[in-house]
Design a protein around this motif. Structure first.
Motif, PDB file in Angstrom:
ATOM      1  N   SER A 182       1.437   9.781  37.146  1.00  0.00           N
ATOM      2  CA  SER A 182       0.972   8.802  36.173  1.00  0.00           C
ATOM      3  C   SER A 182      -0.469   8.366  36.395  1.00  0.00           C
ATOM      4  N   LEU A 183      -1.165   8.194  35.277  1.00  0.00           N
ATOM      5  CA  LEU A 183      -2.520   7.654  35.256  1.00  0.00           C
ATOM      6  C   LEU A 183      -2.490   6.388  34.406  1.00  0.00           C
ATOM      7  N   TYR A 184      -2.972   5.283  34.966  1.00  0.00           N
ATOM      8  CA  TYR A 184      -2.967   4.000  34.254  1.00  0.00           C
ATOM      9  C   TYR A 184      -4.385   3.645  33.815  1.00  0.00           C
ATOM     10  N   TYR A 185      -4.509   3.293  32.551  1.00  0.00           N
ATOM     11  CA  TYR A 185      -5.783   2.910  31.946  1.00  0.00           C
ATOM     12  C   TYR A 185      -5.668   1.481  31.409  1.00  0.00           C
ATOM     13  N   ARG A 186      -6.805   0.827  31.215  1.00  0.00           N
ATOM     14  CA  ARG A 186      -6.826  -0.531  30.654  1.00  0.00           C
ATOM     15  C   ARG A 186      -7.745  -0.529  29.440  1.00  0.00           C
ATOM     16  N   ASP A 187      -7.223  -0.976  28.298  1.00  0.00           N
ATOM     17  CA  ASP A 187      -8.023  -1.002  27.072  1.00  0.00           C
ATOM     18  C   ASP A 187      -8.984  -2.196  27.081  1.00  0.00           C
ATOM     19  N   PRO A 188      -9.902  -2.286  26.128  1.00  0.00           N
ATOM     20  CA  PRO A 188     -10.885  -3.382  26.122  1.00  0.00           C
ATOM     21  C   PRO A 188     -10.292  -4.782  26.004  1.00  0.00           C
ATOM     22  N   GLU A 189      -9.052  -4.885  25.542  1.00  0.00           N
ATOM     23  CA  GLU A 189      -8.399  -6.197  25.419  1.00  0.00           C
ATOM     24  C   GLU A 189      -7.605  -6.566  26.670  1.00  0.00           C
ATOM     25  N   GLY A 190      -7.532  -5.649  27.633  1.00  0.00           N
ATOM     26  CA  GLY A 190      -6.795  -5.910  28.868  1.00  0.00           C
ATOM     27  C   GLY A 190      -5.366  -5.411  28.859  1.00  0.00           C
ATOM     28  N   ALA A 196      -9.586  14.869  32.290  1.00  0.00           N
ATOM     29  CA  ALA A 196     -10.920  15.483  32.308  1.00  0.00           C
ATOM     30  C   ALA A 196     -11.669  15.223  31.001  1.00  0.00           C
ATOM     31  N   ARG A 197     -10.974  15.187  29.878  1.00  0.00           N
ATOM     32  CA  ARG A 197     -11.611  14.908  28.591  1.00  0.00           C
ATOM     33  C   ARG A 197     -12.101  13.468  28.515  1.00  0.00           C
ATOM     34  N   LEU A 198     -11.325  12.539  29.071  1.00  0.00           N
ATOM     35  CA  LEU A 198     -11.657  11.110  28.982  1.00  0.00           C
ATOM     36  C   LEU A 198     -12.742  10.682  29.961  1.00  0.00           C
ATOM     37  N   LYS A 199     -12.805  11.331  31.106  1.00  0.00           N
ATOM     38  CA  LYS A 199     -13.729  10.916  32.162  1.00  0.00           C
ATOM     39  C   LYS A 199     -15.185  10.823  31.681  1.00  0.00           C
ATOM     40  N   GLY A 205      -0.486  19.725  33.547  1.00  0.00           N
ATOM     41  CA  GLY A 205      -1.712  20.345  33.057  1.00  0.00           C
ATOM     42  C   GLY A 205      -2.275  19.616  31.843  1.00  0.00           C
ATOM     43  N   ASP A 206      -1.399  19.248  30.904  1.00  0.00           N
ATOM     44  CA  ASP A 206      -1.850  18.485  29.730  1.00  0.00           C
ATOM     45  C   ASP A 206      -2.387  17.112  30.147  1.00  0.00           C
ATOM     46  N   LEU A 207      -1.707  16.478  31.100  1.00  0.00           N
ATOM     47  CA  LEU A 207      -2.155  15.177  31.602  1.00  0.00           C
ATOM     48  C   LEU A 207      -3.534  15.295  32.252  1.00  0.00           C
ATOM     49  N   LEU A 208      -3.710  16.313  33.100  1.00  0.00           N
ATOM     50  CA  LEU A 208      -4.982  16.490  33.796  1.00  0.00           C
ATOM     51  C   LEU A 208      -6.093  16.913  32.846  1.00  0.00           C
ATOM     52  N   TYR A 259      -8.991   3.487  21.575  1.00  0.00           N
ATOM     53  CA  TYR A 259      -7.742   4.209  21.341  1.00  0.00           C
ATOM     54  C   TYR A 259      -7.973   5.509  20.571  1.00  0.00           C
ATOM     55  N   ILE A 260      -8.939   5.537  19.669  1.00  0.00           N
ATOM     56  CA  ILE A 260      -9.259   6.782  18.969  1.00  0.00           C
ATOM     57  C   ILE A 260      -9.723   7.825  19.979  1.00  0.00           C
ATOM     58  N   LYS A 261     -10.547   7.419  20.938  1.00  0.00           N
ATOM     59  CA  LYS A 261     -10.978   8.353  21.990  1.00  0.00           C
ATOM     60  C   LYS A 261      -9.815   8.747  22.892  1.00  0.00           C
TER      61      LYS A 261
END
Length: 190
Positions: A119-127, A99-102, A92-95, A36-38
């Motif tokens: 929308s972009l969906y991500y999954r954290d280490p806890e699911g 690009a920063r996270l990839k 633009g902020d989303l994209l 989450y910090i990243k």
């Protein structure tokens, strides 16, 4: 004791001013906090053996994490929160965030133009699932009353790398939000 009610306030609709924070129970706290910090470019506010607080803005803490290493892993088919969504001011902020996270190996598992949002969906280490989104157009809520929504209320998937390339090439938010729109029923970028 004064039991009278102020008439100006009795008819007023009182709602929260903002959402303050989310709290997660974690079997893998250190890994989850780091993720989450990243994700949010957040910073640590407090941490001890039991609890961690982080924030990404002027709120004293946006996320808290309980260290509970002995709890069972999250099971997909249980009642509870499906996902938490965070809005960006522009596609633009989303994209740019994508690009920063990839290169940090934080990649979306699902990319979809819902119509009202991209929308972009991500999954954290806890699911736990996290949606990062940007509104499409000036009145995204109007989309819910359109034929396009009636025909496809989920949306259309898109390739975030292609959308990012279009953004870098100078496509406007309006052009980007039209890519793969649910109105067409098919993706124009895949």
């Amino acid at each position: 004791m004064n039991t009278q009610t102020n008439p100006a306030h009795s008819a007023a609709r009182i709602v929260p001013a903002r959402m303050a924070h989310l709290v997660y129970r974690c079997a893998r706290r250190a890994e989850t906090v780091a993720w989450y910090i990243k994700l949010f470019q957040a910073h640590l506010v407090f941490e001890d053996d039991v609890l961690t607080f982080i924030t990404y803005d002027d709120e004293h803490h946006r996320l808290a994490f309980f260290n509970m290493p002995d709890i069972p892993a999250k099971v997909a088919e249980t009642a509870g929160v499906h996902h938490v969504a965070y809005s960006y001011d522009s596609i633009g902020d989303l994209l740019s965030t994508y690009a920063r996270l990839k290169p940090l190996d934080i990649r979306p598992f699902w990319c979809i133009n819902h119509g009202p949002t991209t929308s972009l969906y991500y999954r954290d280490p806890e699911g736990n699932d996290v949606e990062l989104q940007a509104d499409n157009g000036d009145d995204p809520a109007a989309y819910f009353h359109s034929d396009a929504f009636a025909n496809n209320n989920l949306g259309v998937e898109f390739d975030p790398d292609e959308l990012f390339r279009m953004w870098q090439a100078g496509a406007s938010d309006a052009e980007l939000s039209a890519v793969g729109t649910a109105a067409t029923g098919k993706s124009t970028v895949m």
